[in-house]
Enzyme design. Structure first.
Site, PDB file in Angstrom:
ATOM      1  N   HIS A  58      13.096   2.889   1.722  1.00 42.06           N
ATOM      2  CA  HIS A  58      13.125   2.836   3.183  1.00 42.06           C
ATOM      3  C   HIS A  58      11.762   3.144   3.828  1.00 42.06           C
ATOM      4  O   HIS A  58      11.656   3.935   4.766  1.00 42.06           O
ATOM      5  CB  HIS A  58      14.177   3.821   3.716  1.00 42.06           C
TER       6      HIS A  58
ATOM      7  N   HIS B  66      25.717   0.780  11.905  1.00 40.56           N
ATOM      8  CA  HIS B  66      25.357   1.768  10.898  1.00 40.56           C
ATOM      9  C   HIS B  66      26.611   2.526  10.466  1.00 40.56           C
ATOM     10  O   HIS B  66      27.393   2.975  11.313  1.00 40.56           O
ATOM     11  CB  HIS B  66      24.318   2.745  11.441  1.00 40.56           C
TER      12      HIS B  66
ATOM     13  N   HIS C 191      17.946  -3.374   1.627  1.00 40.58           N
ATOM     14  CA  HIS C 191      17.304  -2.667   2.741  1.00 40.58           C
ATOM     15  C   HIS C 191      16.097  -1.877   2.248  1.00 40.58           C
ATOM     16  O   HIS C 191      15.654  -0.958   2.932  1.00 40.58           O
ATOM     17  CB  HIS C 191      18.331  -1.743   3.400  1.00 40.58           C
TER      18      HIS C 191
ATOM     19  N   ASP D  66      24.165  -1.346   7.923  1.00 37.61           N
ATOM     20  CA  ASP D  66      23.050  -0.701   7.240  1.00 37.61           C
ATOM     21  C   ASP D  66      23.508   0.654   6.721  1.00 37.61           C
ATOM     22  O   ASP D  66      24.082   1.458   7.470  1.00 37.61           O
ATOM     23  CB  ASP D  66      21.856  -0.523   8.189  1.00 37.61           C
TER      24      ASP D  66
END
Length: 264
Positions: free
Chosen positions: A125, A219, A121, A70
């Site tokens: 966000h 991440h 994603h 991510d």
């Protein structure tokens, strides 16, 4: 005058829009894997994901694992991760935000050039479960528009909700518009940039949770992830694991569903 004020108050009360009702909100989570066994996500999550074709792991009988990252913003470690993946000949999926697309375009272009998959994603966000259906779709499509402008790729097919927050409506809207939700079966507290825990911490978390069919979430903002990745990949290969892509995962899932349905 008193009755006029009361009447006006009643009119104003009924003219206020009612709060929008949202479907039940879920936060993705599970009991971590141990001794090579799949994690326990619970019957409710198992049923939800199955109903909407969402995935959090692959076949628990096959030693294939899937690396996903991510990327919300660039912290200076993604290039090292890409170098490692190239050296080890491993393909991954990078779930990016709209901000990352525009602020780290050169790295995005390298991801594509190196043969990695770009996942969606969301654009900004948000908590996707608290958006309208139109808002959900807008987040994904705005991201896709930016991605096409930067890379020429028409659209994404794999989505991951920010912070793992979702509801059934989000899964439904995804299905209706050609997006498959991808969750994960291995994760650890690696996103806090104020805590530099070192490569050993990340390596041990990954190895201790490793299991066949794992979808691994990491991440890229974490230096310890970039530092641990080379040794983790080598050890996983040593244990007989291979690294698959999400395209492989979805194809295998469809084949398994077909064979299971045929057998029944």
């Amino acid at each position: 005058m008193k009755w006029i004020n009361i009447a006006l108050a009643i009119v104003l009360l009924f003219s206020i829009p009612a709060p929008q009702a949202f479907a039940k909100e879920y936060h993705w989570g599970f009991t971590k894997s141990k001794n090579g066994n799949p994690p326990d996500v619970g019957a409710e999550f198992e049923g939800l994901l199955k109903n909407y074709g969402a995935l959090y792991r692959g076949n628990p009988e096959k030693k294939v694992i899937y690396l996903t990252f991510d990327n919300g913003f660039e912290a200076g470690y993604t290039e090292k991760i890409l170098d490692t993946l190239k050296k080890e000949d491993v393909k991954a999926t990078f779930f990016l935000t709209g901000h990352y697309l525009t602020s780290a375009s050169d790295l995005v272009k390298r991801m594509v050039k190196d043969g990695h998959t770009i996942g969606n994603h969301s654009d900004k966000h948000p908590n996707m479960a608290r958006l309208s259906r139109e808002g959900m779709l807008r987040e994904w499509q705005n991201f896709d528009k930016k991605l096409k402008e930067i890379t020429g790729i028409n659209r994404t097919y794999y989505v991951r909700p920010p912070e793992g927050i979702f509801n059934t409506e989000l899964l439904e809207v995804g299905n209706e518009n050609g997006y498959t939700h991808i969750f994960w079966s291995i994760a650890f507290r690696d996103w806090d940039t104020d805590q530099k825990k070192g490569a050993e911490y990340a390596y041990n978390e990954l190895i201790s949770q490793l299991h066949p069919g794992a979808i691994i979430l990491m991440h890229t903002v974490a230096e310890h992830n970039a530092d641990a990745l080379p040794d983790f990949i080598k050890e996983a290969k040593k244990q007989g694991y291979t690294f698959g892509t999400l395209d492989d995962l979805v194809f295998d899932h469809l084949v398994d569903d077909y064979l299971w349905g045929k057998a029944s």
